[in-house]
Design a protein around this motif. Structure first.
Motif, PDB file in Angstrom:
ATOM      1  N   SER A 294      38.859  51.215  33.256  1.00 12.69           N
ATOM      2  CA  SER A 294      39.599  50.726  34.419  1.00 12.69           C
ATOM      3  C   SER A 294      41.162  51.584  34.261  1.00 12.69           C
ATOM      4  O   SER A 294      41.388  51.666  33.165  1.00 12.69           O
TER       5      SER A 294
ATOM      6  N   LYS B 235      40.563  50.211  39.209  1.00 10.31           N
ATOM      7  CA  LYS B 235      41.760  49.737  38.778  1.00 10.31           C
ATOM      8  C   LYS B 235      41.879  48.220  39.018  1.00 10.31           C
ATOM      9  O   LYS B 235      41.215  47.902  39.994  1.00 10.31           O
ATOM     10  N   SER B 236      42.765  47.691  38.271  1.00  9.70           N
ATOM     11  CA  SER B 236      42.745  45.876  38.345  1.00  9.70           C
ATOM     12  C   SER B 236      43.370  45.866  39.660  1.00  9.70           C
ATOM     13  O   SER B 236      44.346  46.152  40.291  1.00  9.70           O
TER      14      SER B 236
ATOM     15  N   LEU C 226      50.492  47.231  37.043  1.00 10.12           N
ATOM     16  CA  LEU C 226      49.516  46.674  38.141  1.00 10.12           C
ATOM     17  C   LEU C 226      49.778  47.169  39.418  1.00 10.12           C
ATOM     18  O   LEU C 226      49.535  46.236  40.427  1.00 10.12           O
TER      19      LEU C 226
ATOM     20  N   SER D  77      37.736  45.238  38.529  1.00  6.14           N
ATOM     21  CA  SER D  77      38.566  44.898  37.707  1.00  6.14           C
ATOM     22  C   SER D  77      39.422  43.975  38.398  1.00  6.14           C
ATOM     23  O   SER D  77      40.179  44.372  39.438  1.00  6.14           O
TER      24      SER D  77
ATOM     25  N   PHE E 252      42.658  40.789  38.234  1.00  8.16           N
ATOM     26  CA  PHE E 252      43.586  40.093  37.312  1.00  8.16           C
ATOM     27  C   PHE E 252      44.231  39.099  38.472  1.00  8.16           C
ATOM     28  O   PHE E 252      43.933  39.183  39.695  1.00  8.16           O
TER      29      PHE E 252
ATOM     30  N   TYR F 187      42.295  34.434  39.903  1.00 11.98           N
ATOM     31  CA  TYR F 187      41.238  35.122  39.355  1.00 11.98           C
ATOM     32  C   TYR F 187      40.113  34.669  40.134  1.00 11.98           C
ATOM     33  O   TYR F 187      39.201  35.812  40.465  1.00 11.98           O
TER      34      TYR F 187
ATOM     35  N   ASN G  93      40.638  41.422  33.469  1.00 12.30           N
ATOM     36  CA  ASN G  93      41.800  42.111  33.005  1.00 12.30           C
ATOM     37  C   ASN G  93      42.688  40.745  32.430  1.00 12.30           C
ATOM     38  O   ASN G  93      43.439  40.409  33.493  1.00 12.30           O
TER      39      ASN G  93
ATOM     40  N   CYS H  71      46.393  42.966  30.018  1.00 12.24           N
ATOM     41  CA  CYS H  71      47.511  44.088  30.207  1.00 12.24           C
ATOM     42  C   CYS H  71      48.649  43.703  29.563  1.00 12.24           C
ATOM     43  O   CYS H  71      49.351  42.718  29.490  1.00 12.24           O
TER      44      CYS H  71
ATOM     45  N   ASN I 274      41.552  46.788  25.482  1.00 13.46           N
ATOM     46  CA  ASN I 274      42.795  47.381  26.373  1.00 13.46           C
ATOM     47  C   ASN I 274      43.814  48.070  25.386  1.00 13.46           C
ATOM     48  O   ASN I 274      43.601  48.163  24.296  1.00 13.46           O
TER      49      ASN I 274
END
Ligand code: RRO
Length: 306
Positions: free
Chosen positions: A23, A47-48, A75, A101, A103, A110, A128, A131, A193
């Motif tokens: 990610s 990507k988240s 983010l 992904s 968050f 979520y 995720n 982070c 991560n």
């Protein structure tokens, strides 16, 4: 029958090889994800994405460090409403499993984002919870077993696709966090991560990143990631996806030996190019032949048996 030695299964996902895009790198558009698949990736992680759009932090958001990168992107994402269209499009373009992904700032967030991602076509979600530098999400959830359990339980109740949990190395005992995620039903773990880090410029006498603190990725964190995978394999039965500094086939093999069933590659894609997956896969295949292994699965955890 598994005729191709590179094929792996993770939490019900069938992958043609054990390399995934991590990610955060080239993970926004269907076309960039497909470019990575053409470069050899067996699956991709976006990507988240969260409930609402987020700008992310002001520049500079990335700085080169010895043996890797330090980032504090913050983010940035368009929010799940808009990103759902990209997921729908990606499903027609990307020829490999698509993992979104996710968050949030609460367990309900979520669950909502995961549900929408799956409705749009995600083959799995990666939560995720790690982070390293965005408050009220990420590490605060990943470092709190009670909160983490609540997040994973709500997501599991909301979706019928595999739920992968991406763990933070910025904890005292990564296995304790993992166990909380597994009790709540996580199907697989990604470790790790980025590692909390800082860069300072001697000339300006100031921190380089606008957010001051960031997360270190790349070869510099490989030994930390490898140790985390080794610790997890000793204590949990769930598949582990290794992540952290993997650049060559030899790195990937080390992660399999430590207990990873597959590996994610991120920084090497940014510092080299998306064809890094092909090179890793070719090297892994040669290694399997040379050592007379019939599959990647046979290598998983071997370093624990010596
Ligand atoms: O966006 C970021 O700043 C970021 C995220 Br969400 C993450 O999970 N890890 C990281 O190093 N940066």
């Amino acid at each position: 029958m598994n005729s191709n030695p590179l094929n792996v299964r993770i939490a019900g996902l069938k992958l043609r090889n054990p390399t995934l895009l991590a990610s955060g790198i080239l993970g926004y558009t269907a076309e960039s994800l497909q470019r990575v698949v053409e470069g050899g990736a067996g699956a991709v992680v976006t990507k988240s994405v969260g409930v609402a759009p987020r700008m992310g932090y002001a520049n500079p958001t990335v700085v080169q460090a010895s043996g890797g990168l330090i980032n504090a992107m913050g983010l940035p994402n368009p929010g799940i409403e808009e990103y759902a269209d990209e997921i729908i499009h990606a499903k027609t373009v990307v020829q490999a499993p698509l993992i979104v992904s996710v968050f949030g700032y609460s367990a309900d967030e979520y669950a909502l984002v995961a549900k929408k991602a799956v409705e749009a076509g995600a083959d799995a979600v990666e939560l995720n919870v790690s982070c390293p530098h965005v408050k009220l999400t990420g590490s605060e959830i990943g470092q709190n077993p009670k909160l983490l359990k609540e997040v994973v339980s709500k997501v599991k109740a909301a979706v019928r696709k595999p739920v992968i949990v991406k763990l933070s190395p910025n904890v005292t005992d990564i296995a304790e966090t993992a166990k909380a995620a597994l009790k709540a039903g996580a199907d697989a773990l990604t470790a790790i991560n980025t590692v909390k880090a800082l860069a300072i410029d001697a000339e300006t006498a100031l921190p380089v990143l606008s957010n001051v603190r960031g997360g270190l990725s790349g070869p510099a964190i490989k030994p930390v990631a490898l140790r985390c995978v080794y610790d997890l394999y000793e204590q949990v039965k769930t598949p582990i996806i290794g992540c952290g500094g993997i650049t060559t086939w030899r790195d990937a093999v080390e992660f399999f030996l430590a207990g990873a069933s597959a590996v994610q590659i991120g920084t090497a894609v940014a510092l080299e190019d998306p064809d890094v997956f092909q090179a890793v896969n070719r090297g892994v295949e040669t290694y399997l032949k040379k050592k007379r292994y019939k599959s990647v699965q046979e290598v998983v955890g071997v370093a624990h048996r010596t």
